[in-house]
Scaffold this active site. Structure first.
Site, PDB file in Angstrom:
ATOM      1  CB  SER A 242       5.938  -6.645   9.955  1.00  0.00           C
ATOM      2  OG  SER A 242       6.960  -7.524  10.342  1.00  0.00           O
ATOM      3  CG  ASP A 334       2.742 -12.217  14.809  1.00  0.00           C
ATOM      4  OD1 ASP A 334       3.680 -12.846  14.293  1.00  0.00           O
ATOM      5  OD2 ASP A 334       2.543 -11.002  14.623  1.00  0.00           O
ATOM      6  CG  HIS A 367       3.615 -11.342  11.153  1.00  0.00           C
ATOM      7  ND1 HIS A 367       3.887 -10.526  12.226  1.00  0.00           N
ATOM      8  CD2 HIS A 367       4.313 -10.832  10.093  1.00  0.00           C
ATOM      9  CE1 HIS A 367       4.712  -9.557  11.847  1.00  0.00           C
ATOM     10  NE2 HIS A 367       4.992  -9.715  10.558  1.00  0.00           N
TER      11      HIS A 367
END
Length: 433
Positions: A242, A334, A367
């Site tokens: 991330s 995601d 994600h």
């Protein structure tokens, strides 16, 4: 109760192992053809309970082998050897938005595996199992050492593999929630890589001064890792998930100090002001806050904040300058970052360094691509560092496909790291040099 049914035997092998190690769950001495529910229960350190279960039918010998026999229902279906872990979900009545994360890696994740008569779906706490066993899943292998790092203003933890070394090193960066997250670094050390988990958004120095760390903070972490007597100074990688991807790419491309053997970027993007500090990158992301969307459940979708991918070269890391192998891991569902749109293939092709790029892209993965058998959180509560507000964040992914992606990506990440950090040498022979 039938005397045969009361003698049901349940075994799990190995009963003690690493979190990414498969186990075999075997039921014996059940009534041939009987319906059975195999159930897993885990209580987190925060006190919340999680469960998973599969519905099975004993064969003509009264046996169920979870690694070979299909589940006909429950929290997973089909032949799923590790379904009792990856399909764990918070028990009915739990507060919404929970996400399972290991905090104390020096203690195991304890899971009670039980077998019940019939195909059950609820009320397990009120039922008496036919048999049950406790299993331990560890992030730290025997001999791995955990060393808190506070020198030079760092808030970090170094995990050293068992043995004398020297070992290749890795800087491990998580995302925008901050905190010192240790479990991935501990598991990497269990596979022979000296790994330093770094808190860079809520570091002690930030708590004291109120100021976010600068780019030198990461170069300091690199030097501390590089200079450790049990770390091979010329073989160091970075891994980011991330927002950690933004920092990993920035350091790999632009730092004059950090010289990486390879980098792994999970669920991130190259979009960022190239001259920006940590604080400036975060501000850039949130200046597009009006692009935030909510789904029908009022879950926050942030993936549009960085879209469309800018054409201005000052707003995206110049991956054409990258000089080390890069592994990108992408979840195609995601909902938090535009990872699929940031896969970099064409950019690096034009720059002539696409031979350095490997992309793992997974349909229906979200994600949070974590170590294997980590329960999938399609959404969970999340507190942003810069806004200090708690929201219900949509991460994306479908549980079965996401879990398959985690298992496949982890195996390929370890291969990538070993190839680029050890070369042709295996971890065991390298550590004996």
């Amino acid at each position: 109760m039938d005397s045969k049914q009361s003698c049901v035997k349940l075994s799990v092998q190995p009963s003690r192992g690493l979190i990414d190690e498969k186990f075999i769950v075997l039921v014996q001495n059940a009534l041939p053809g009987s319906q059975l529910t195999i159930h897993a229960l885990h209580q987190c350190e925060d006190g919340h309970s999680w469960e998973a279960f599969g519905h099975y039918t004993a064969d003509t010998t009264g046996t169920v082998n979870v690694s070979e026999d299909p589940s006909m229902g429950g929290t997973y279906s089909g032949v799923e050897q590790m379904g009792l872990l990856w399909s764990l979900r918070s028990v009915p009545g739990s507060k919404p938005g929970l996400r399972m994360r290991k905090k104390n890696v020096q203690a195991p994740m304890e899971v009670t595996i039980s077998v019940y008569k019939g195909h059950q779906t609820q009320g397990f706490a009120d039922m008496v199992p036919l048999s049950g066993v406790m299993v331990e899943r560890w992030y730290m292998a025997p001999g791995v050492r955990r060393i808190p790092i506070t020198e030079d203003g760092l808030t970090a933890t170094l995990f050293l593999p068992s043995g004398p070394g020297p070992f290749p090193g890795l800087l491990d960066l998580w995302g925008g929630g901050g905190q010192l997250v240790e479990y991935r670094a501990a598991l990497l050390a269990s596979h022979g890589i000296a790994s330093m988990a770094i808190d860079y958004l809520t570091a002690n120095i930030t708590r004291k001064t109120g100021k976010m760390v600068d780019n030198q903070y990461f170069e300091t972490a690199y030097r501390v890792l590089q200079q450790h007597p049990q770390v091979c100074s010329s073989r160091i990688a970075m891994m980011g998930l991330s927002f950690g991807t933004s920092i990993t790419l920035k350091m790999a491309i632009y730092s004059k100090v950090i010289k990486l053997s390879c980098a792994v970027c999970i669920s991130g993007s190259h979009v960022q002001p190239v001259d920006g500090s940590v604080e400036e990158i975060l501000k850039y992301f949130h200046k597009n806050a009006e692009k935030t969307r909510l789904n029908e459940k009022n879950e926050v979708i942030w993936r549009d904040l960085l879209l469309p991918i800018p054409t201005d070269p000052l707003l995206k890391a110049d991956v054409g300058q990258l000089q080390c192998p890069l592994l990108l891991v992408v979840g195609e569902d995601d909902q938090n970052w535009p990872a699929p749109e940031s896969a970099l293939d064409e950019t690096m092709e034009r720059a002539g360094n696409s031979h350095l790029l490997t992309v793992l892209s997974y349909p229906n993965a979200g994600h949070l691509i974590e170590p294997p058998y980590t329960p999938h959180a399609r959404s969970s509560t999340f507190r942003t560092v810069e806004l200090s507000q708690k929201v219900m964040c949509l991460w994306g992914g479908q549980t079965a496909e996401h879990s398959q992606a985690q298992e496949d990506a982890w195996r390929k990440m370890l291969v990538f790291l070993r190839e680029n950090l050890y070369g042709t040498r295996t971890p065991t022979t390298f550590s004996q040099l």
